[in-house]
Structure formats: structure tokens, C-alpha cells
Design a protein around this motif. Structure first.
Motif, PDB file in Angstrom:
ATOM      1  N   GLY A  31       4.294  -8.871 -20.149  1.00 36.04           N
ATOM      2  CA  GLY A  31       4.648  -9.422 -18.768  1.00 36.04           C
ATOM      3  C   GLY A  31       5.654 -10.545 -18.885  1.00 36.04           C
ATOM      4  N   ALA A  32       5.546 -11.272 -19.820  1.00 34.64           N
ATOM      5  CA  ALA A  32       6.068 -12.721 -19.698  1.00 34.64           C
ATOM      6  C   ALA A  32       7.739 -12.518 -19.266  1.00 34.64           C
ATOM      7  N   ASP A  33       8.266 -11.520 -19.834  1.00 33.77           N
ATOM      8  CA  ASP A  33       9.730 -11.441 -19.478  1.00 33.77           C
ATOM      9  C   ASP A  33      10.152 -10.712 -18.450  1.00 33.77           C
ATOM     10  N   THR A  34       9.123 -10.425 -17.573  1.00 36.90           N
ATOM     11  CA  THR A  34       9.213  -9.454 -16.268  1.00 36.90           C
ATOM     12  C   THR A  34      10.361 -10.305 -15.391  1.00 36.90           C
ATOM     13  N   ALA A  35      10.350 -11.355 -15.161  1.00 39.98           N
ATOM     14  CA  ALA A  35      11.227 -12.075 -14.209  1.00 39.98           C
ATOM     15  C   ALA A  35      12.640 -12.003 -14.861  1.00 39.98           C
ATOM     16  N   SER A  36      12.924 -12.423 -16.360  1.00 37.12           N
ATOM     17  CA  SER A  36      14.204 -12.317 -16.432  1.00 37.12           C
ATOM     18  C   SER A  36      14.815 -10.839 -16.655  1.00 37.12           C
ATOM     19  N   LEU A  37      13.960  -9.925 -16.895  1.00 39.55           N
ATOM     20  CA  LEU A  37      14.383  -8.304 -17.056  1.00 39.55           C
ATOM     21  C   LEU A  37      14.774  -7.915 -15.534  1.00 39.55           C
ATOM     22  N   LEU A  38      13.963  -8.584 -14.478  1.00 36.74           N
ATOM     23  CA  LEU A  38      14.244  -7.987 -13.217  1.00 36.74           C
ATOM     24  C   LEU A  38      15.682  -8.700 -12.883  1.00 36.74           C
ATOM     25  N   LYS A  50      18.139 -10.337  -5.277  1.00 39.66           N
ATOM     26  CA  LYS A  50      16.502 -10.066  -5.699  1.00 39.66           C
ATOM     27  C   LYS A  50      16.191  -8.518  -5.124  1.00 39.66           C
ATOM     28  N   VAL A  51      17.210  -7.785  -5.096  1.00 42.18           N
ATOM     29  CA  VAL A  51      16.988  -6.392  -4.802  1.00 42.18           C
ATOM     30  C   VAL A  51      17.699  -5.617  -5.815  1.00 42.18           C
ATOM     31  N   VAL A  52      16.844  -4.696  -6.591  1.00 45.04           N
ATOM     32  CA  VAL A  52      17.632  -4.042  -7.826  1.00 45.04           C
ATOM     33  C   VAL A  52      17.754  -2.654  -6.790  1.00 45.04           C
ATOM     34  N   HIS A  53      18.960  -2.481  -7.005  1.00 44.08           N
ATOM     35  CA  HIS A  53      19.487  -1.151  -6.311  1.00 44.08           C
ATOM     36  C   HIS A  53      19.653   0.250  -6.993  1.00 44.08           C
ATOM     37  N   ARG A  54      19.221  -0.008  -8.265  1.00 40.44           N
ATOM     38  CA  ARG A  54      19.151   1.433  -9.227  1.00 40.44           C
ATOM     39  C   ARG A  54      17.796   1.548  -9.655  1.00 40.44           C
ATOM     40  N   CYS A  55      17.633   2.927  -9.741  1.00 42.17           N
ATOM     41  CA  CYS A  55      16.151   3.361  -9.974  1.00 42.17           C
ATOM     42  C   CYS A  55      15.939   3.113 -11.312  1.00 42.17           C
ATOM     43  N   TYR A  56      14.639   2.022 -11.284  1.00 42.39           N
ATOM     44  CA  TYR A  56      14.145   1.453 -12.584  1.00 42.39           C
ATOM     45  C   TYR A  56      13.540   2.794 -13.285  1.00 42.39           C
ATOM     46  N   VAL A  57      12.722   3.714 -12.966  1.00 42.77           N
ATOM     47  CA  VAL A  57      12.267   4.717 -13.658  1.00 42.77           C
ATOM     48  C   VAL A  57      13.188   5.706 -14.270  1.00 42.77           C
ATOM     49  N   CYS A  58      14.432   5.799 -13.856  1.00 42.04           N
ATOM     50  CA  CYS A  58      15.280   6.293 -14.451  1.00 42.04           C
ATOM     51  C   CYS A  58      16.244   5.586 -15.348  1.00 42.04           C
ATOM     52  N   PHE A  88       6.614   3.907 -10.486  1.00 41.08           N
ATOM     53  CA  PHE A  88       7.013   2.388 -10.574  1.00 41.08           C
ATOM     54  C   PHE A  88       5.790   1.646  -9.809  1.00 41.08           C
ATOM     55  N   ALA A  89       5.555   2.165  -8.855  1.00 44.48           N
ATOM     56  CA  ALA A  89       4.254   1.509  -7.892  1.00 44.48           C
ATOM     57  C   ALA A  89       3.240   1.137  -8.989  1.00 44.48           C
ATOM     58  N   SER A  90       2.783   2.312  -9.593  1.00 41.16           N
ATOM     59  CA  SER A  90       1.455   2.281 -10.557  1.00 41.16           C
ATOM     60  C   SER A  90       1.746   1.399 -11.800  1.00 41.16           C
ATOM     61  N   ASN A  91       2.903   1.674 -12.392  1.00 41.40           N
ATOM     62  CA  ASN A  91       3.170   0.971 -13.685  1.00 41.40           C
ATOM     63  C   ASN A  91       4.389   0.194 -13.726  1.00 41.40           C
ATOM     64  N   ALA A  92       4.573  -0.629 -12.830  1.00 40.01           N
ATOM     65  CA  ALA A  92       5.965  -1.608 -12.659  1.00 40.01           C
ATOM     66  C   ALA A  92       5.871  -2.158 -14.057  1.00 40.01           C
ATOM     67  N   GLU A  93       5.017  -2.907 -14.585  1.00 41.18           N
ATOM     68  CA  GLU A  93       5.366  -3.831 -15.823  1.00 41.18           C
ATOM     69  C   GLU A  93       5.618  -3.024 -16.835  1.00 41.18           C
ATOM     70  N   SER A  94       4.898  -1.986 -17.040  1.00 39.44           N
ATOM     71  CA  SER A  94       5.352  -1.238 -18.260  1.00 39.44           C
ATOM     72  C   SER A  94       6.976  -0.574 -18.105  1.00 39.44           C
ATOM     73  N   ALA A  97       9.288  -3.298 -18.582  1.00 41.02           N
ATOM     74  CA  ALA A  97       9.261  -3.820 -20.060  1.00 41.02           C
ATOM     75  C   ALA A  97      10.053  -2.851 -20.907  1.00 41.02           C
ATOM     76  N   ASN A  98       9.853  -1.352 -20.573  1.00 40.12           N
ATOM     77  CA  ASN A  98      10.510  -0.423 -21.462  1.00 40.12           C
ATOM     78  C   ASN A  98      11.857   0.028 -20.896  1.00 40.12           C
ATOM     79  N   THR A  99      12.326  -0.708 -20.050  1.00 36.46           N
ATOM     80  CA  THR A  99      13.755  -0.311 -19.517  1.00 36.46           C
ATOM     81  C   THR A  99      14.637  -1.108 -20.048  1.00 36.46           C
ATOM     82  N   LYS A 100      15.613  -0.599 -20.934  1.00 38.68           N
ATOM     83  CA  LYS A 100      16.799  -1.285 -21.544  1.00 38.68           C
ATOM     84  C   LYS A 100      17.707  -1.459 -20.226  1.00 38.68           C
TER      85      LYS A 100
END
Ligand SMILES: [Zn+2]
Length: 104
Positions: A31-38, A50-58, A88-94, A97-100
Motif C-alpha cells: 500500500g505504500a504507493d497508494t497515495a501516488s497512484l490515487l 482529490k476526486v477520482v471521477h472514473r471507475c477504479y474497478v473498471c 472497491f469498498a471491500s478491496n480498495a488497496e488491491s 495497486a492492480n489498476t494501471k
């Protein structure tokens, strides 16, 4: 990217969560890179708020909805469907981390 959007759209129209993540071929990042990825995902729409307008899961290929928002690590992520929101709510970190981050 168009085909990804179609797969996601079909998934989201169905009852199952769209875009089930593929098995990660490499070790999952910590999770170290979470902030920079966000931050990178936030900047995709050219509006650093600080709002990601696109669906992270997609894989950030679908537009999220304000009514389907989840807060994580100081950011608000808009998801495109209830299934994506739950994922996303249950697996936000992963998910993060897995979204390019797609190229602009
Ligand atoms: Zn989605």
C-alpha cells in the motif's frame, strides 16, 4: 481501450460485478504507493481535486457516478455501478495497486 469499455459495460449491465480482476502475474504491490497512484488517477480528468471521477474497478475506463462514491486514503472514488462500489469498498488497496493508470 474500447474493448475494455465494452466488457465493462456488459458486466455492469449484468448482476455480477464488472471487470473481475485477472490473477496478478506479479507480486501485488504494497500500500505504500497508494497515495501516488490515487494522485495519478485523480489527475486523469485534468482536475486535481482529490476526486477520482472514473471507475477504479473498471480500470478507470468507465465514468463513475457521484452517487456511487467511496472515500479512501483522503480521496473520493466514483464508481460506475453498485457492484463496482462494493468491490472497491471491500478491496480498495488491491484494486488500486492492480489498476494501471491509463495514458491520457
Ligand atoms: Zn465499474
Amino acid at each position: 481501450m474500447k474493448s475494455t469499455r465494452w466488457i465493462c459495460l456488459l458486466g455492469c449491465l449484468g448482476l455480477s460485478a464488472c471487470n473481475q480482476p485477472e490473477p496478478a502475474p506479479t507480486v501485488t504491490q504494497t500500500g505504500a504507493d497508494t497515495a501516488s497512484l490515487l494522485a495519478a488517477a485523480d489527475a486523469l480528468d485534468g482536475n486535481v481535486d482529490k476526486v477520482v471521477h472514473r471507475c477504479y474497478v473498471c480500470n478507470l475506463g468507465m465514468n463513475g457516478k457521484e452517487s456511487l462514491a467511496v472515500e479512501h486514503a483522503g480521496y473520493t472514488a466514483h464508481l460506475c455501478s453498485e457492484g463496482c462500489k462494493q468491490e472497491f469498498a471491500s478491496n480498495a488497496e488491491s484494486v488500486i495497486a492492480n489498476t494501471k493508470i491509463p495514458a491520457k
